[in-house]
Design an enzyme around this catalytic site. Structure first.
Site, PDB file in Angstrom:
ATOM      1  N   CYS A 111       0.805  -1.229   0.000  1.00 23.88           N
ATOM      2  CA  CYS A 111       0.000   0.000   0.000  1.00 23.88           C
ATOM      3  C   CYS A 111       0.840   1.283   0.000  1.00 23.88           C
ATOM      4  O   CYS A 111       0.452   2.299  -0.595  1.00 23.88           O
ATOM      5  CB  CYS A 111      -0.927   0.054   1.213  1.00 23.88           C
ATOM      6  SG  CYS A 111      -1.679  -1.524   1.643  1.00 23.88           S
ATOM      7  N   CYS A 119       1.664   3.688  -3.110  1.00 30.36           N
ATOM      8  CA  CYS A 119       0.671   4.633  -3.649  1.00 30.36           C
ATOM      9  C   CYS A 119       0.244   5.657  -2.602  1.00 30.36           C
ATOM     10  O   CYS A 119       0.001   6.813  -2.911  1.00 30.36           O
ATOM     11  CB  CYS A 119      -0.570   3.889  -4.131  1.00 30.36           C
ATOM     12  SG  CYS A 119      -0.292   2.989  -5.654  1.00 30.36           S
ATOM     13  N   HIS A 120       0.091   5.210  -1.341  1.00 29.23           N
ATOM     14  CA  HIS A 120      -0.516   6.096  -0.334  1.00 29.23           C
ATOM     15  C   HIS A 120       0.511   6.788   0.556  1.00 29.23           C
ATOM     16  O   HIS A 120       0.137   7.689   1.300  1.00 29.23           O
ATOM     17  CB  HIS A 120      -1.494   5.287   0.526  1.00 29.23           C
ATOM     18  CG  HIS A 120      -2.620   4.682  -0.265  1.00 29.23           C
ATOM     19  ND1 HIS A 120      -3.719   5.413  -0.663  1.00 29.23           N
ATOM     20  CD2 HIS A 120      -2.794   3.433  -0.764  1.00 29.23           C
ATOM     21  CE1 HIS A 120      -4.540   4.621  -1.370  1.00 29.23           C
ATOM     22  NE2 HIS A 120      -3.994   3.423  -1.448  1.00 29.23           N
ATOM     23  N   MET A 135      -7.646   2.024  -7.930  1.00 24.63           N
ATOM     24  CA  MET A 135      -7.293   1.173  -6.772  1.00 24.63           C
ATOM     25  C   MET A 135      -7.497  -0.296  -7.163  1.00 24.63           C
ATOM     26  O   MET A 135      -8.588  -0.682  -7.578  1.00 24.63           O
ATOM     27  CB  MET A 135      -8.222   1.558  -5.607  1.00 24.63           C
ATOM     28  CG  MET A 135      -8.235   0.570  -4.468  1.00 24.63           C
ATOM     29  SD  MET A 135      -6.868   0.809  -3.312  1.00 24.63           S
ATOM     30  CE  MET A 135      -7.201  -0.554  -2.178  1.00 24.63           C
ATOM     31  N   HIS A 178       5.498  10.950 -11.113  1.00 28.32           N
ATOM     32  CA  HIS A 178       5.655   9.499 -10.953  1.00 28.32           C
ATOM     33  C   HIS A 178       6.612   8.945 -12.006  1.00 28.32           C
ATOM     34  O   HIS A 178       7.810   9.023 -11.841  1.00 28.32           O
ATOM     35  CB  HIS A 178       4.275   8.836 -11.005  1.00 28.32           C
ATOM     36  CG  HIS A 178       4.280   7.419 -10.554  1.00 28.32           C
ATOM     37  ND1 HIS A 178       4.346   7.058  -9.238  1.00 28.32           N
ATOM     38  CD2 HIS A 178       4.237   6.262 -11.253  1.00 28.32           C
ATOM     39  CE1 HIS A 178       4.365   5.730  -9.136  1.00 28.32           C
ATOM     40  NE2 HIS A 178       4.294   5.231 -10.356  1.00 28.32           N
ATOM     41  N   HIS A 199      -0.268   6.996 -16.650  1.00 30.00           N
ATOM     42  CA  HIS A 199       0.776   6.088 -16.141  1.00 30.00           C
ATOM     43  C   HIS A 199       1.543   5.525 -17.335  1.00 30.00           C
ATOM     44  O   HIS A 199       1.195   4.486 -17.890  1.00 30.00           O
ATOM     45  CB  HIS A 199       0.149   4.962 -15.301  1.00 30.00           C
ATOM     46  CG  HIS A 199       1.155   4.193 -14.508  1.00 30.00           C
ATOM     47  ND1 HIS A 199       2.027   3.295 -15.090  1.00 30.00           N
ATOM     48  CD2 HIS A 199       1.462   4.191 -13.185  1.00 30.00           C
ATOM     49  CE1 HIS A 199       2.803   2.777 -14.148  1.00 30.00           C
ATOM     50  NE2 HIS A 199       2.475   3.305 -12.981  1.00 30.00           N
TER      51      HIS A 199
END
Ligand code: DHE
Length: 546
Positions: free
Chosen positions: A47, A50-51, A88, A324, A366
């Site tokens: 996790c 991403c978070h 997600m 990113h 992306h």
């Protein structure tokens, strides 16, 4: 230091050094110490990327208690179980019901602040396995190194080097956990691999079999690495970006000896302090002694001049938050990077050292490194797919020849699904490929879209959708068979995709597709191929061909 045991050691050290954040609210859910530690490990592995370690959000949403407690355990558990259209992924195929329920509680508790990892720690972790003088002076094998693929075996913490000519596994080396990317040194001899757990390995391909000649640990979490590629600096330096602590380090390119550490903490483009500005993609210029280093949370792009590292010069370019992944245009003058949660692509002119444009796109672009080709109508373009939309965006990249189209979205092609991660083409190919591996629908996650570039002048151009998971014929698996990351061979006449089952106890495969006929040429199946994800062809990666 026992590097093989690092994920574990990391957790122990982490737990021991972590500063406790503020006490949870009286009504916040609780977990036993054991369940909390287990959830913390899963959070780090699945996790945090991403978070964020501090759960402040980036590619994924902010998961601090003030937000998560509003959603509550049952809603959070559903989101984690089934995923969302917003990008997600679903986790029901890799986490048990109890793990999901515990994670729903865990994210409602305050985040622990992880420990630092400074120069002293880096130096202590550094191990020069073979000094440069003791390494081979010529290539000791007869492998065509230019067509070797470095393949991440995500969950076994290994990299497989596959001979692209014979499609046989040449060697497997034990690396950090979930190696994120492999990058090739300017000479084409060394493979630099960075694990999610921050372990950095240098593989020498001149031995009879690939061998790790140096290793170090760059932090607790990392995703990016590159080397010095400018003339006169070939293989001299390496640079490694960390997610935690937020920093980058410059190392000796042939020994990985840590030389310089630079923190990326600071203010965002909005002028607000951020405690966790992580280092996302790094690329190395071929025309200057310079790296382009993208700082995710601040939205700042650093052009780092490595010609004098004692007096390091950094140009800071403000773009948009949540930088990113990205790659060069076909001329390698412009670098295009996704500011993914800002729904933008930032374009840097590396020749002028300036931002050339900020391009609005569909949700959560992306690109990986993107895909460059000449569009029949709009000239040179660069493509990205999206996590948050079922489109492939084409952006004009030729301000001289096609000024009307430069840095504009010239076309949006339909992808077979949202939750895509990578597009790919090759200068010798007429095909543009795109995946959708994080789609919760097994049919879409197992398929790729392919467009004929020559037909793109026709607004009704249609893609062919091919289910490569079915072609791999792995039988029924509990985990979704996700087809991910196309990569060409050196010649550009084959494209390789991973069929990633996301679970190390289940079979995975690599499917090699004949680019011209779009038919499966070979399925590489081997019990040693555990959860293959990224694949990096030596020649294409060394020369930024994509
Ligand atoms: Fe990646 C590239 C970060 C999840 C496979 N990934 C990158 C880069 C970054 C990044 C910053 C660019 C590196 C560069 O070019 O220098 N990735 C992250 C995350 O933070 C994220 C979203 C969540 C996480 O927890 O890590 C994430 N990535 C994944 C995956 O789940 C993938 C599919 C499987 C895996 O191995 O973990 C995955 N990421 C890849 C690959 C690349 C990549 C294959 C390189 C693409 C290329 O062609 O260069």
């Amino acid at each position: 230091l026992m590097l093989a045991a690092l994920p574990f050691a990391m957790n122990m050290a982490f737990a021991a050094k972590a500063e406790k954040a503020a006490a949870p609210a009286a009504d916040a859910p609780t977990l036993s110490a054991e369940d909390k530690a287990a959830s913390g490990k899963t959070y780090f592995e699945r996790c945090a990327g991403c978070h964020g370690m501090l759960r402040k959000g980036a590619t994924g949403k902010n998961l601090e208690p003030q937000n998560t407690t509003k959603l509550g355990s049952s809603r959070l558990e559903k989101i984690m179980t089934y995923g969302t259209e917003g990008g997600m992924p679903n986790f029901d195929d890799i986490l048990s019901k109890k793990e999901l329920a515990d994670m729903a509680k865990y994210v409602q508790m305050p985040a622990d602040v992880p420990p630092e990892w400074g120069m002293k720690d880096m130096k202590e972790s550094w191990k020069l396995v073979v000094p440069v003088a003791e390494r081979p002076t010529k290539q000791m094998n007869d492998v065509n190194l230019k067509n070797v693929f470095a393949v991440t075996l995500r969950d076994s913490g290994e990299v497989a080097l596959i001979n692209g000519d014979t499609k046989e596994i040449w060697g497997i080396v034990k690396t950090g956990y979930a190696v994120h990317i492999s990058r090739i040194s300017a000479s084409g001899r060394y493979v630099h691999v960075i694990g999610r757990d921050g372990r950095y390995d240098l593989i020498d391909m001149w031995y009879k079999e690939p061998k790790i000649v140096a290793t170090m640990k760059a932090g607790y979490e990392a995703r990016s690495v590159d080397t010095s590629k400018y003339k006169g600096y070939e293989d001299k330096y390496a640079v490694v970006g960390a997610y935690w602590p937020p920093q980058y380090a410059i190392l000796d390119g042939e020994t990985l000896e840590p030389l310089k550490l630079v923190s990326t903490r600071g203010v965002t483009v909005d002028g607000e302090y951020h405690p966790e500005p992580r280092v996302a993609s790094i690329v190395s210029s071929h025309d200057k002694p310079e790296w382009v280093i993208n700082i995710k949370e601040t939205g700042m792009i650093k052009l780092v001049d490595y010609s004098d590292i004692a007096n390091l010069k950094e140009v800071t370019i403000n773009s948009a938050k949540f930088l990113h992944d990205g790659g060069f245009d076909s001329t390698k003058r412009y670098f295009l990077v996704a500011a993914n949660a800002s729904n933008k692509i930032a374009v840097v002119d590396t020749k002028e050292g300036k931002l050339a444009a900020l391009v609005d796109t569909a949700k959560i672009p992306h690109p990986g490194r993107g895909a460059n080709f000449t569009h029949p109508k709009y000239g040179p373009v660069w493509a990205t797919s999206h996590l948050g939309a079922d489109v492939i965006t084409l952006i004009g990249t030729d301000p001289k020849g096609h000024p009307e189209q430069a840095w504009k979205v010239v076309q949006e092609l339909k992808n077979h699904g949202a939750n895509s991660l990578f597009v790919k083409t090759h200068p010798n190919s007429k095909n543009l490929w795109s995946d959708a591996p994080l789609n919760p629908d097994p049919e879409l996650a197992g398929s790729v879209s392919v467009y004929n570039i020559d037909e793109l002048g026709n607004p009704d151009a249609k893609s062919q959708v091919i289910n490569l998971a079915a072609a791999a014929d792995l039988g029924k698996t509990k985990g979704l068979q996700r087809v991910v990351h196309g990569e060409y061979n050196e010649k550009g006449d084959e494209v390789w995709f991973s069929v990633w089952t996301g679970n190390k106890t289940e079979p995975s495969a690599i499917v090699v597709v004949d680019d011209k006929t779009r038919t499966v040429k070979k399925v590489i199946k081997d019990k040693r191929l555990v959860t293959p994800t990224g694949k990096f062809n030596v020649y294409n990666t060394q020369h930024d061909v994509y």
